[in-house]
Write an enzyme that holds these catalytic residues in place. Structure first.
Site, PDB file in Angstrom:
ATOM      1  N   TYR A 169       0.823  -1.211   0.000  1.00  0.00           N
ATOM      2  CA  TYR A 169       0.000   0.000   0.000  1.00  0.00           C
ATOM      3  C   TYR A 169       0.860   1.265   0.000  1.00  0.00           C
ATOM      4  O   TYR A 169       0.403   2.317  -0.429  1.00  0.00           O
ATOM      5  CB  TYR A 169      -0.898   0.031   1.239  1.00  0.00           C
ATOM      6  CG  TYR A 169      -2.228  -0.670   1.089  1.00  0.00           C
ATOM      7  CD1 TYR A 169      -2.290  -2.020   0.765  1.00  0.00           C
ATOM      8  CD2 TYR A 169      -3.419   0.014   1.290  1.00  0.00           C
ATOM      9  CE1 TYR A 169      -3.504  -2.671   0.643  1.00  0.00           C
ATOM     10  CE2 TYR A 169      -4.641  -0.631   1.171  1.00  0.00           C
ATOM     11  CZ  TYR A 169      -4.675  -1.966   0.843  1.00  0.00           C
ATOM     12  OH  TYR A 169      -5.886  -2.591   0.730  1.00  0.00           O
ATOM     13  N   LYS A 182       3.409 -15.167   1.978  1.00  0.00           N
ATOM     14  CA  LYS A 182       3.548 -15.868   0.696  1.00  0.00           C
ATOM     15  C   LYS A 182       5.042 -16.122   0.516  1.00  0.00           C
ATOM     16  O   LYS A 182       5.671 -15.700  -0.465  1.00  0.00           O
ATOM     17  CB  LYS A 182       2.945 -15.002  -0.429  1.00  0.00           C
ATOM     18  CG  LYS A 182       2.908 -15.647  -1.791  1.00  0.00           C
ATOM     19  CD  LYS A 182       1.889 -16.769  -1.935  1.00  0.00           C
ATOM     20  CE  LYS A 182       2.017 -17.426  -3.299  1.00  0.00           C
ATOM     21  NZ  LYS A 182       1.240 -18.688  -3.416  1.00  0.00           N
ATOM     22  N   ASP A 195      -2.611 -18.079   0.036  1.00  0.00           N
ATOM     23  CA  ASP A 195      -3.594 -18.762  -0.821  1.00  0.00           C
ATOM     24  C   ASP A 195      -4.251 -19.911  -0.061  1.00  0.00           C
ATOM     25  O   ASP A 195      -5.474 -20.107  -0.119  1.00  0.00           O
ATOM     26  CB  ASP A 195      -2.970 -19.214  -2.148  1.00  0.00           C
ATOM     27  CG  ASP A 195      -1.644 -19.935  -1.988  1.00  0.00           C
ATOM     28  OD1 ASP A 195      -1.102 -19.961  -0.863  1.00  0.00           O
ATOM     29  OD2 ASP A 195      -1.153 -20.497  -2.990  1.00  0.00           O
ATOM     30  N   ASP A 229      -6.243  -7.191   4.029  1.00  0.00           N
ATOM     31  CA  ASP A 229      -7.390  -6.529   3.393  1.00  0.00           C
ATOM     32  C   ASP A 229      -8.264  -7.571   2.706  1.00  0.00           C
ATOM     33  O   ASP A 229      -9.479  -7.615   2.892  1.00  0.00           O
ATOM     34  CB  ASP A 229      -6.871  -5.505   2.371  1.00  0.00           C
ATOM     35  CG  ASP A 229      -8.008  -4.821   1.630  1.00  0.00           C
ATOM     36  OD1 ASP A 229      -8.968  -4.387   2.295  1.00  0.00           O
ATOM     37  OD2 ASP A 229      -7.947  -4.737   0.387  1.00  0.00           O
ATOM     38  N   ASP A 256     -12.260  -9.263   3.964  1.00  0.00           N
ATOM     39  CA  ASP A 256     -13.513  -9.245   3.190  1.00  0.00           C
ATOM     40  C   ASP A 256     -14.051 -10.671   3.095  1.00  0.00           C
ATOM     41  O   ASP A 256     -15.250 -10.908   3.232  1.00  0.00           O
ATOM     42  CB  ASP A 256     -13.295  -8.681   1.776  1.00  0.00           C
ATOM     43  CG  ASP A 256     -13.563  -7.184   1.699  1.00  0.00           C
ATOM     44  OD1 ASP A 256     -13.304  -6.492   2.703  1.00  0.00           O
ATOM     45  OD2 ASP A 256     -14.017  -6.706   0.636  1.00  0.00           O
TER      46      ASP A 256
END
Ligand code: IPM
Ligand code: MG
Length: 362
Positions: free
Chosen positions: A141, A188, A220, A244, A248
């Protein structure tokens, strides 16, 4: 206690939900004898239109001087033009950064009354109660980027430093110590260098927490496990982008995005020697339903409970707000996003008023 709370309505349904959260905070002040001053400031799209910037200096100054900040949501189709140099979302990102709010706490707790509101099978959801700690002021970000000016090439950089990882992992570990003592660190590391640093710093930091059951999970795989075995997780810590996306996804474990609050905290203290915090629902500005009075105010109201707990140290008051929300769900009154057969559908204001009434009656 006296406290100043900055209110940032933002755009879309933002003003509708913060209005209800503010009513609830005022009701708490009345019932428990506190003195809350509400200081309205601007952020986001409307601020761009009216003041020429998504984050005016006055907003940052007011927020720094306050005990806590309550934010609705920002953004909307009006400001989606990619050629614009300032965007509503930049206001929120710059506010998080300027207050150094590096840890974003996103609790995901399924209210039993909403078990059948989720699209996920009930037996999978039973017992879901997790806390995602999302790193909020670093990573992709905030890394160096090149905009697609030539419409051919663009990049973003995912950069993390040891101190940035260490502080958020320790905060997550401390939270896990107060909860069920399980911590999943997401990265990751099989592909990204910044994730290999994340895993090595996290491993070192977590050596100081031998009581914790720790797992390192690739992002993942985590996306899959969140749906397959959500009740197995207690605290989950992740970098900015992964957190983030995963929150969701996790919101669907609670039935609706309209139910999930969040707190963003850092090392900066307020006048009461508690962490200055920014409190916001995790949902967006929902332009499709803005102005219709049907947005779910419970995420904003539950964010105000987190505000009472973390930035004002008012645990009893926070629990009273949470109990009031619980009682409203028991009543069977729902906004459309969590409507179920046999419940009564009501609007934003009606729900807010019911919570206020519950608080005053109980
Ligand atoms: C969130 C939102 C924000 C983010 C946007 C509005 C900048 O999606 O708080 O999750 O990506 O952090
Ligand atoms: Mg998001």
């Amino acid at each position: 206690m006296d406290a100043t709370i900055v209110i940032l309505d933002g755009d879309g349904i933002g003003p509708e939900v913060t209005a209800e959260a503010k009513k609830v905070l005022a009701a708490v002040a009345g019932r428990f004898g506190h003195d809350f001053v509400f200081d309205h400031q601007q952020i986001g799209g409307r601020s761009i239109d009216e003041l020429g910037t998504s984050l005016p200096d006055e907003t940052v100054e007011a927020a720094s001087a306050a005990e806590a900040v309550l934010l609705g949501a920002v953004g909307g189709p009006k400001w989606d033009d990619p050629s614009l140099s300032d965007r509503p979302e930049q206001g929120v990102l710059a506010l998080r950064k300027s207050l150094d709010l590096f840890a974003n706490l996103r609790p995901v707790k399924l209210q039993p009354q909403l078990l059948s509101a989720s699209t996920i099978k009930e037996e999978t959801l039973e017992g879901v109660d997790l806390l995602v700690v999302r790193e909020l002021t670093g990573g992709i970000y905030f890394g160096e980027r090149k905009e697609p000016e030539d419409n051919f090439e663009a990049f973003d950089t995912m950069l993390y430093t040891r101190p940035e990882i260490d502080r958020v992992v320790r905060l997550a570990a401390d939270s896990a110590m107060d909860r069920n003592r399980r911590l999943a660190s997401v990265d990751k590391a099989n592909v990204l260098a910044s994730s290999r640093l994340w895993r090595s710093v996290a491993t070192e930091a977590l050596a100081d927490y031998p009581e914790l059951e720790v797992e390192h999970i690739l992002v993942d795989a985590m996306a899959m496990h969140l749906i397959r075995r959500p009740a197995d997780f207690d605290v989950v810590v992740a970098g900015n982008l992964f957190g983030d996306i995963l929150t969701d996804e996790a919101s669907m474990l609670a039935g609706s995005m309209g139910m999930l609050p969040s707190a963003s905290l850092g090392d900066v203290s307020n006048r009461h020697d508690l962490p200055l915090g920014l409190y916001e629902p995790i949902h967006g500005s929902a332009p499709d339903i803005a102005g219709r009075g049907i947005a779910n105010p419970l995420a904003a109201i539950l964010s105000s409970a987190m505000l009472l707990r973390h930035s004002l140290g008012l645990e009893k008051e926070a629990e009273a707000v949470e109990a009031a929300v619980d009682a409203i769900l028991d009543l069977g009154v729902r906004t459309p996003d969590i409507a179920q057969p046999g419940t009564e559908t009501a609007g934003t204001e009606v729900l807010g008023n019911l919570v206020v009434q519950e608080l005053s009656d109980s």
